[in-house]
Write a protein that holds these residues in place. Sequence first.
Motif, PDB file in Angstrom:
ATOM      1  N   ALA A   1      -5.072   1.668  10.035  1.00 49.68           N
ATOM      2  CA  ALA A   1      -4.120   0.738   9.414  1.00 49.68           C
ATOM      3  C   ALA A   1      -4.713   0.006   8.218  1.00 49.68           C
ATOM      4  O   ALA A   1      -3.969  -0.434   7.330  1.00 49.68           O
ATOM      5  CB  ALA A   1      -3.630  -0.270  10.454  1.00 49.68           C
ATOM      6  N   VAL A   2      -6.031  -0.096   8.142  1.00 45.19           N
ATOM      7  CA  VAL A   2      -6.668  -0.800   7.035  1.00 45.19           C
ATOM      8  C   VAL A   2      -6.317  -0.147   5.694  1.00 45.19           C
ATOM      9  O   VAL A   2      -6.225  -0.833   4.675  1.00 45.19           O
ATOM     10  CB  VAL A   2      -8.199  -0.909   7.247  1.00 45.19           C
ATOM     11  N   PHE A   3      -6.087   1.158   5.681  1.00 45.58           N
ATOM     12  CA  PHE A   3      -5.748   1.825   4.421  1.00 45.58           C
ATOM     13  C   PHE A   3      -4.394   1.352   3.891  1.00 45.58           C
ATOM     14  O   PHE A   3      -4.243   1.116   2.698  1.00 45.58           O
ATOM     15  CB  PHE A   3      -5.776   3.347   4.579  1.00 45.58           C
ATOM     16  N   LYS A   4      -3.419   1.208   4.779  1.00 43.11           N
ATOM     17  CA  LYS A   4      -2.112   0.700   4.348  1.00 43.11           C
ATOM     18  C   LYS A   4      -2.245  -0.742   3.881  1.00 43.11           C
ATOM     19  O   LYS A   4      -1.686  -1.122   2.853  1.00 43.11           O
ATOM     20  CB  LYS A   4      -1.093   0.773   5.479  1.00 43.11           C
ATOM     21  N   GLN A   5      -2.998  -1.550   4.629  1.00 36.77           N
ATOM     22  CA  GLN A   5      -3.168  -2.954   4.278  1.00 36.77           C
ATOM     23  C   GLN A   5      -3.775  -3.108   2.884  1.00 36.77           C
ATOM     24  O   GLN A   5      -3.248  -3.826   2.037  1.00 36.77           O
ATOM     25  CB  GLN A   5      -4.049  -3.655   5.310  1.00 36.77           C
ATOM     26  N   VAL A   6      -4.875  -2.417   2.637  1.00 36.72           N
ATOM     27  CA  VAL A   6      -5.548  -2.530   1.342  1.00 36.72           C
ATOM     28  C   VAL A   6      -4.675  -1.918   0.239  1.00 36.72           C
ATOM     29  O   VAL A   6      -4.591  -2.453  -0.869  1.00 36.72           O
ATOM     30  CB  VAL A   6      -6.946  -1.894   1.380  1.00 36.72           C
ATOM     31  N   CYS A   7      -3.992  -0.838   0.539  1.00 33.90           N
ATOM     32  CA  CYS A   7      -3.096  -0.213  -0.441  1.00 33.90           C
ATOM     33  C   CYS A   7      -2.010  -1.200  -0.878  1.00 33.90           C
ATOM     34  O   CYS A   7      -1.730  -1.329  -2.072  1.00 33.90           O
ATOM     35  CB  CYS A   7      -2.478   1.052   0.161  1.00 33.90           C
ATOM     36  N   LEU A   8      -1.412  -1.897   0.070  1.00 32.26           N
ATOM     37  CA  LEU A   8      -0.376  -2.879  -0.266  1.00 32.26           C
ATOM     38  C   LEU A   8      -0.958  -4.040  -1.073  1.00 32.26           C
ATOM     39  O   LEU A   8      -0.313  -4.538  -1.997  1.00 32.26           O
ATOM     40  CB  LEU A   8       0.304  -3.389   1.003  1.00 32.26           C
ATOM     41  N   GLN A   9      -2.183  -4.460  -0.746  1.00 32.38           N
ATOM     42  CA  GLN A   9      -2.813  -5.545  -1.495  1.00 32.38           C
ATOM     43  C   GLN A   9      -3.080  -5.136  -2.944  1.00 32.38           C
ATOM     44  O   GLN A   9      -2.772  -5.881  -3.876  1.00 32.38           O
ATOM     45  CB  GLN A   9      -4.116  -5.975  -0.810  1.00 32.38           C
ATOM     46  N   VAL A  10      -3.642  -3.952  -3.133  1.00 31.07           N
ATOM     47  CA  VAL A  10      -3.964  -3.478  -4.484  1.00 31.07           C
ATOM     48  C   VAL A  10      -2.678  -3.246  -5.280  1.00 31.07           C
ATOM     49  O   VAL A  10      -2.559  -3.674  -6.427  1.00 31.07           O
ATOM     50  CB  VAL A  10      -4.825  -2.198  -4.423  1.00 31.07           C
ATOM     51  N   ALA A  11      -1.702  -2.573  -4.670  1.00 28.08           N
ATOM     52  CA  ALA A  11      -0.422  -2.329  -5.351  1.00 28.08           C
ATOM     53  C   ALA A  11       0.297  -3.644  -5.639  1.00 28.08           C
ATOM     54  O   ALA A  11       0.928  -3.800  -6.687  1.00 28.08           O
ATOM     55  CB  ALA A  11       0.453  -1.412  -4.508  1.00 28.08           C
ATOM     56  N   GLY A  12       0.188  -4.587  -4.724  1.00 30.61           N
ATOM     57  CA  GLY A  12       0.815  -5.893  -4.917  1.00 30.61           C
ATOM     58  C   GLY A  12       0.236  -6.634  -6.110  1.00 30.61           C
ATOM     59  O   GLY A  12       0.972  -7.227  -6.904  1.00 30.61           O
ATOM     60  N   ARG A  13      -1.096  -6.592  -6.255  1.00 29.37           N
ATOM     61  CA  ARG A  13      -1.718  -7.236  -7.429  1.00 29.37           C
ATOM     62  C   ARG A  13      -1.256  -6.565  -8.714  1.00 29.37           C
ATOM     63  O   ARG A  13      -0.962  -7.223  -9.704  1.00 29.37           O
ATOM     64  CB  ARG A  13      -3.248  -7.168  -7.332  1.00 29.37           C
ATOM     65  N   ALA A  14      -1.195  -5.258  -8.691  1.00 25.52           N
ATOM     66  CA  ALA A  14      -0.761  -4.521  -9.886  1.00 25.52           C
ATOM     67  C   ALA A  14       0.706  -4.839 -10.198  1.00 25.52           C
ATOM     68  O   ALA A  14       1.090  -4.904 -11.368  1.00 25.52           O
ATOM     69  CB  ALA A  14      -0.952  -3.029  -9.680  1.00 25.52           C
ATOM     70  N   TRP A  15       1.508  -5.034  -9.167  1.00 23.18           N
ATOM     71  CA  TRP A  15       2.927  -5.325  -9.373  1.00 23.18           C
ATOM     72  C   TRP A  15       3.129  -6.716  -9.953  1.00 23.18           C
ATOM     73  O   TRP A  15       3.895  -6.913 -10.881  1.00 23.18           O
ATOM     74  CB  TRP A  15       3.682  -5.205  -8.041  1.00 23.18           C
TER      75      TRP A  15
END
Length: 184
Positions: A124-138
């Motif tokens: 699940a850590v991959f989804k969590q970090v993916c959302l964090q990185v994508a969220g910053r970019a957004w």
Amino acid sequence: MATPWATPEELRAHLRLAAIDTDQAATAIAEAQTVIRGGIRQYVDQVEADEAFLVGNGRTVINLPEMPVTTVASVSQDGTALTAGTDYRVNRHGILTRLGGCWPLDADVEVTYTHGYADADRPAVFKQVCLQVAGRAWVRPSTAVSAESLGDRSVTYDKDRTGEALTSYEETLLEPYARGPESR
């Protein structure tokens, strides 16, 4: 093609937005996955029958470039097929051990193996970090200016704030899944 680690709807919920452009969100998620893969030097998603071409190092172990290793179909040394349990063993962390000796220096070692996580098994850590990185970019796609000049117009963006780099916290979360430079 690998399944995205998060959906645009999950990114919308993560950002607490009423609506989101699904195409732009899917792009942000794909770019976040690329950042994560680069940060840990691993593909992460499952790849079947992948071939690794390695070089003997004069030691008893060689690290396969991708992990976790789920199955090994074949291992050969300078074109000669080796037998599992007799000539070599491998663990899920990608450590290929030569039994009864060392991998000869500069020997060609070819391994066909399956590695990575199936969608249902991906931590699940991959989804969590993916959302964090994508969220910053957004949130800050182009406003993360760290320096700006006036003469001949020069703008420098802060990659940490645009989502183009992992934070130290994210690197710590992903550290157990990273592969060091020795395997490359």
